[in-house]
Design a protein around this motif. Structure first.
Motif, short mmCIF file in Angstrom:
data_model
loop_
_atom_site.label_atom_id
_atom_site.label_comp_id
_atom_site.label_asym_id
_atom_site.label_seq_id
_atom_site.Cartn_x
_atom_site.Cartn_y
_atom_site.Cartn_z
N SER A 124 7.85 -26.84 50.35
CA SER A 124 8.05 -26.31 51.71
C SER A 124 7.35 -27.18 52.75
O SER A 124 7.88 -27.40 53.85
CB SER A 124 7.53 -24.88 51.79
N CYS A 136 -2.88 -26.27 47.49
CA CYS A 136 -2.42 -25.48 48.64
C CYS A 136 -3.23 -25.78 49.90
O CYS A 136 -2.69 -25.68 51.01
CB CYS A 136 -2.52 -23.98 48.31
N SER A 148 5.18 -24.21 47.41
CA SER A 148 4.67 -24.41 48.78
C SER A 148 4.54 -25.89 49.11
O SER A 148 4.63 -26.28 50.28
CB SER A 148 3.33 -23.70 48.95
#
Length: 662
Positions: free
Chosen positions: A399, A355, A396
């Motif tokens: 994304s 992340c 994520s």
């Protein structure tokens, strides 16, 4: 002819004269003269007489005296050119080596081994007839001469393995050489540690005293190259047998390496990605890499060593090395061993690193995902993955890749090959599929929290799917193909396909395998492991540097048609339905409509059996079709109207919710 020169002592006189003149004559002349005299004595006298019952003790007393001249002139031979004195020194050293097998009395070794040894080491079996008569091995720094002496020792060991013990338990040449090896040339150091390594690999013996001295060399680190070579030697031993994991822990080597790595990690953290002059260059950086590999080897299949690493508080420092690609493989190996005792800590580190990675750190993400997949092979890790927000973390990544598969690419993605982006999409979906596989708790969590809808949204924003509103619908199709035929045509034939469509088909193929629960078992992309000294892949620029084509274009046809299939992850079918209206590109309306019809036919096949319909109704496919394909239902002339209606009817005959019916 042999007794005449012996009677008149001409060889003895020649030796005495050489003693007197050794310091005044050129070194190469002394070498040549000594070679003539000593090798004459050795070849013409020793070899015939060794088989005769003559006065052997007198002969070897003379030889002992005569060969004392060698250390008097050998130091002067250092620095000579290869064609000056070395050929004569080679002859003398060969003769000395041969003389070790000649003697009046056979030497014996009594086995009194108290230190731990490898399971297949058998000293009693090695006690065959072996005789050694060694007088001298000189300590010099000339690369050629040092190498010849080490080679001679290896030759003596090869004649009979018991010779190693006769030498090392008496004259201790290797033990003594270890004290001074850091003064020797680099190539000599490499040859020496290969000789030490052969003691374990070839003789299956663990030389504990020698290893203690090697460990002291590593601790002092007087010459970094010598330390590096020594560590590589110990690393090779460690990989041979698990016993070395205990030996090097008990000897303190593991603790020493952890302390050194902690120091280097603090330096890396302080630099915070900036380049400090003289930091992490050349041998020093390579030394850090080998230290990490050594710690990784010591923790593999050793829970006790992994606990030691954790008790030392090393986990926060070890993960600092993830950012540098030359350290990453060993670092991930260490962290994977940590998962054996604490899955949650491993998952939090890997998901956190994923992340926090930047858009340009594509290969860091790939390496982290591959490590994650290895750990997810254990069902025990699935709960930790869920509780550490693993699903949201992987989504994520999708994304962050918004627009990455546009054709042509734009922004930062212009410097990245699209196949690398596809590879990242593949491993991300693989991670999700692996965490869902045969895990009802994770499957329920993923479905209930609307993460399939989030996946469809993220995949649709990659850039290869249509996102710009209404588009023209052709009424009739010139030709129709099945979904499997599209896969084969796109990847296994010479038929030209636009890049956007190939990317869409790749993603649909990934989802197809996710439906049946086999995506995490598939492999489409080449593995590439960077070697020390290569440029980091994250630092390479340009599409050509990044482009790496998928390797497996196996035939896809008839994979589903072979028989009824179990729908393991039915939510992935809903993702395919949500992407269905986005399978379009201006200028390719006919081809777009053809792939849409092929996908609907494929979905219709998936709900062929009653069991599949039950599963799909439970996953909300009916409501997904109604909300995602409204235009096709409203327009009876739409090519997708009839096939979608058939799918709807099959599912509605099984179960339909009131809001969907309205």
């Amino acid at each position: 002819s042999i007794f005449v020169p012996t009677a008149v002592d001409c060889i003895k006189i020649a030796i005495q004269n050489l003693f007197k003149l050794a310091d005044t004559l050129p070194a190469c002349d002394v070498c040549e003269a000594a070679s003539i005299v000593l090798c004459f004595r050795g070849v013409k006298w020793v070899t015939p007489m060794c088989s005769l019952p003559g006065d052997m003790s007198k002969m070897f007393a003379l030889l002992r005296h005569e060969y004392m001249i060698v250390p008097s002139f050998v130091p002067r031979c250092e620095g000579l050119q290869q064609n000056e004195g070395h050929p004569y020194m080679d002859e003398i050293l060969d003769m000395l080596t041969c003389l070790t097998t000649c003697g009046k009395t056979e030497l014996k070794v009594s086995g009194n081994i108290v230190h731990p040894q490898l399971l297949h080491f058998d000293f009693e079996r090695m006690r065959s007839s072996g005789t050694v008569y060694i007088y001298i091995y000189v300590a010099i720094n000339d690369q050629h001469l040092c190498g010849r002496i080490l080679a001679a020792i290896g030759t003596i060991w090869a004649w009979d393995t018991v010779n190693f013990f006769l030498l090392e338990w008496t004259l201790q040449p290797i033990n003594q050489f270890t004290d001074i090896i850091h003064f020797k040339p680099h190539l000599v150091q490499i040859q020496f540690f290969r000789l030490v390594e052969s003691i374990v690999l070839d003789l299956s013996y663990v030389p504990h005293e020698i290893l203690k001295k090697v460990q002291y060399l590593i601790k002092e680190n007087i010459v970094p190259f010598c330390t590096l070579t020594a560590l590589r030697c110990l690393l090779s031993m460690t990989k041979k047998d698990l016993l070395f994991s205990d030996i090097f822990r008990d000897s303190g080597l593991l603790g020493l390496l952890l302390a050194l790595l902690r120091k280097q990690a603090k330096i890396l953290r302080k630099s915070a990605g900036t380049h400090l002059p003289g930091l992490e260059e050349g041998t020093e950086k390579e030394l850090n890499a080998v230290m990490l590999k050594m710690v990784a080897a010591l923790t593999v299949r050793s829970v006790r060593n992994t606990v030691v690493l954790k008790d030392y508080g090393m986990v926060p420092y070890i993960k600092i090395f993830l950012d540098d690609e030359c350290y990453r493989s060993a670092t991930l190996s260490i962290l994977e061993q940590l998962s054996v005792i604490n899955y949650e800590e491993y998952m939090s580190i890997i998901i956190g690193a994923l992340c926090s990675s930047t858009q340009g750190e594509l290969h860091l993400k790939l390496d982290l995902l591959k490590s994650l997949l290895r750990i997810l092979e254990s069902p025990k890790s699935h709960s930790a993955f869920r509780t550490c927000s693993g699903f949201n973390g992987l989504l994520s990544l999708l994304s962050d890749m918004e627009g990455a598969l546009q054709d042509p690419p734009s922004g930062l993605w212009t410097a990245v090959g699209q196949n690398y982006i596809l590879e990242l999409v593949f491993y991300t979906l693989q991670g999700i599929s692996a965490a869902l596989h045969l895990d009802p708790v994770n499957s329920y969590f993923f479905q209930r929290n609307g993460l399939f809808e989030k996946m469809a949204e993220d995949l649709g924003s990659l850039g290869c799917f249509w996102t710009q509103g209404e588009w023209q619908i052709p009424v009739t199709l010139e030709k129709t193909r099945t979904f499997a035929e599209f896969l084969d045509a796109a990847f296994c034939s010479s038929e030209p396909f636009p890049m956007w469509l190939k990317n869409c088909i790749w993603i649909l193929n990934f989802l197809d395998h996710m439906v049946k629960g086999t995506l995490h078992l598939e492999s489409y992309f080449k593995e590439r492991k960077p070697e020390m000294g290569e440029t980091s892949r994250d630092d390479q620029d340009g599409p050509q540097a990044q482009e790496e084509p998928p390797v497996c274009y196996a035939s896809f046809s008839c994979r589903w048609e072979m028989g009824d299939c179990a729908l393991v992850n039915p939510g992935a079918v809903c993702v395919m339905v949500r992407l269905l209206p986005k399978l379009y590109k201006e200028g390719h309306s006919q081809l777009s409509q053809e792939i849409q019809c092929a996908l609907v036919d494929h979905i219709q096949f998936l709900v062929k059996s009653e069991k599949s319909r039950q599963v799909m109704c439970g996953s909300g496919l009916l409501s997904t079709i109604i909300t995602s394909c409204q235009d096709a239902f409203r327009n009876e002339s739409h090519p997708l109207h009839l096939p979608l209606t058939r799918v709807f009817e099959k599912l509605a005959s099984q179960a339909i919710e009131p809001d969907v019916l309205r």
